[in-house]
Design a protein around this motif. Sequence first.
Motif, mmCIF file in Angstrom:
data_model
loop_
_atom_site.group_PDB
_atom_site.id
_atom_site.type_symbol
_atom_site.label_atom_id
_atom_site.label_comp_id
_atom_site.label_asym_id
_atom_site.label_seq_id
_atom_site.Cartn_x
_atom_site.Cartn_y
_atom_site.Cartn_z
ATOM 1 N N ASP A 156 1.085 -1.066 -0.031
ATOM 2 C CA ASP A 156 0.126 -0.037 0.000
ATOM 3 C C ASP A 156 0.963 1.311 0.037
ATOM 4 N N GLY A 157 2.180 1.124 -0.069
ATOM 5 C CA GLY A 157 3.114 2.233 -0.080
ATOM 6 C C GLY A 157 3.228 2.651 1.334
ATOM 7 N N ALA A 158 2.683 2.410 2.310
ATOM 8 C CA ALA A 158 2.810 2.723 3.682
ATOM 9 C C ALA A 158 3.323 1.525 4.691
ATOM 10 N N GLY A 159 3.793 0.272 3.991
ATOM 11 C CA GLY A 159 4.005 -0.770 4.801
ATOM 12 C C GLY A 159 3.241 -1.855 5.043
ATOM 13 N N ALA A 160 2.275 -1.912 4.380
ATOM 14 C CA ALA A 160 1.375 -3.053 4.574
ATOM 15 C C ALA A 160 1.508 -3.856 3.107
ATOM 16 N N TRP A 161 1.653 -5.237 3.170
ATOM 17 C CA TRP A 161 1.747 -6.100 2.078
ATOM 18 C C TRP A 161 0.696 -7.167 2.247
ATOM 19 N N SER A 162 0.307 -7.539 0.872
ATOM 20 C CA SER A 162 -0.599 -8.704 0.730
ATOM 21 C C SER A 162 -0.095 -9.517 -0.474
ATOM 22 N N ASP A 163 -0.786 -10.820 -0.505
ATOM 23 C CA ASP A 163 -0.369 -11.551 -1.518
ATOM 24 C C ASP A 163 -1.581 -11.412 -2.760
ATOM 25 N N ASP A 164 -1.422 -12.564 -3.789
ATOM 26 C CA ASP A 164 -2.145 -12.233 -4.910
ATOM 27 C C ASP A 164 -3.736 -12.465 -4.418
ATOM 28 N N ARG A 165 -3.838 -13.102 -3.260
ATOM 29 C CA ARG A 165 -5.262 -13.430 -2.718
ATOM 30 C C ARG A 165 -5.727 -12.378 -1.959
ATOM 31 N N ALA A 166 -5.038 -11.356 -1.716
ATOM 32 C CA ALA A 166 -5.421 -10.158 -0.979
ATOM 33 C C ALA A 166 -5.078 -10.626 0.539
ATOM 34 N N GLU A 167 -4.514 -11.553 0.909
ATOM 35 C CA GLU A 167 -4.016 -12.058 2.275
ATOM 36 C C GLU A 167 -2.949 -11.127 2.734
ATOM 37 N N PRO A 168 -3.206 -10.577 4.036
ATOM 38 C CA PRO A 168 -1.967 -9.927 4.574
ATOM 39 C C PRO A 168 -0.901 -10.731 4.813
ATOM 40 N N ILE A 169 0.369 -9.994 4.614
ATOM 41 C CA ILE A 169 1.506 -10.506 4.923
ATOM 42 C C ILE A 169 2.058 -9.795 6.177
ATOM 43 N N PRO A 170 1.971 -10.180 7.451
ATOM 44 C CA PRO A 170 2.348 -9.616 8.622
ATOM 45 C C PRO A 170 3.944 -9.378 8.824
ATOM 46 N N ALA A 171 4.556 -10.479 8.072
ATOM 47 C CA ALA A 171 5.947 -10.486 8.427
ATOM 48 C C ALA A 171 6.959 -9.267 7.529
ATOM 49 N N LEU A 172 6.035 -8.649 6.788
ATOM 50 C CA LEU A 172 6.546 -7.552 5.934
ATOM 51 C C LEU A 172 6.004 -6.294 6.327
ATOM 52 N N ARG A 173 5.191 -6.169 7.360
ATOM 53 C CA ARG A 173 4.584 -5.010 7.837
ATOM 54 C C ARG A 173 5.949 -3.945 8.028
ATOM 55 N N GLY A 174 5.649 -2.961 7.633
ATOM 56 C CA GLY A 174 6.631 -1.758 8.003
ATOM 57 C C GLY A 174 7.595 -1.594 6.731
ATOM 58 N N CYS A 175 7.720 -2.412 5.731
ATOM 59 C CA CYS A 175 8.640 -2.410 4.632
ATOM 60 C C CYS A 175 7.988 -1.727 3.422
ATOM 61 N N VAL A 176 8.874 -0.784 2.832
ATOM 62 C CA VAL A 176 8.319 0.324 2.043
ATOM 63 C C VAL A 176 9.153 0.082 0.726
ATOM 64 N N ASP A 177 10.300 -0.552 0.789
ATOM 65 C CA ASP A 177 11.033 -1.027 -0.438
ATOM 66 C C ASP A 177 11.078 -2.450 -0.561
ATOM 67 N N VAL A 178 11.398 -3.000 -1.627
ATOM 68 C CA VAL A 178 11.759 -4.387 -1.942
ATOM 69 C C VAL A 178 13.142 -4.467 -2.259
ATOM 70 N N ASP A 179 13.716 -5.804 -1.842
ATOM 71 C CA ASP A 179 14.901 -6.109 -2.326
ATOM 72 C C ASP A 179 14.993 -7.654 -2.963
#
Length: 179
Positions: free
Chosen positions: A75-98
């Motif tokens: 969402d650009g603010a640190g919340a991530w989800s997969d292709d089923r729109a399921e949240p990915i708590p382990a990535l909370r707070g990440c803005v960039d990808v490596d």
Amino acid sequence: MAVLTLNRSIRWRGLDLETIEHCHIIANGRDTRIRGTIIGPDFGLFYRLKLDENGHTRTVKIERTDGKTLELFADGAGAWSDDRAEPIPALRGCVDVDIWPTPFTNALPIWRSDWADDQPVSFAMAWIDATDFSFKRSEQIYTRLDATHFRYQSADFAAVLEIDADGIVTEYPGLFTQI
């Protein structure tokens, strides 16, 4: 952050994994789209990234030549989800990808930040291994040493990266070189 405008292709040779990569970036001030292809000794993959106008990662899609696909949304603010729109708590707070194995994604925090020499800046990154689709949160520190060099540090790794005028890695010692 200055408005990023680019329309350019880059190639790297992977020294450790013996890869070849071709990447194309289009940045127009409204968004940034990156497409890359990596060919390794026993794998091939295609990746696509979309960044919003603030340089925040919004979509990541990786497709391997064996047909397996990983698609993540942010969402650009640190919340991530997969292709089923399921949240990915382990990535909370990440803005960039490596993404491993490409040096391209080191440009993302470099582009997004205002830099002063010798002032370390910490980032929470969504680290993805594109060869097996594993992902995790990775705490990373970037320190601008001068206009063309950054020290990169993660949990148990450090390197001095050489970058070009566009903030893109030209030399990643022992791992990648731009060709």
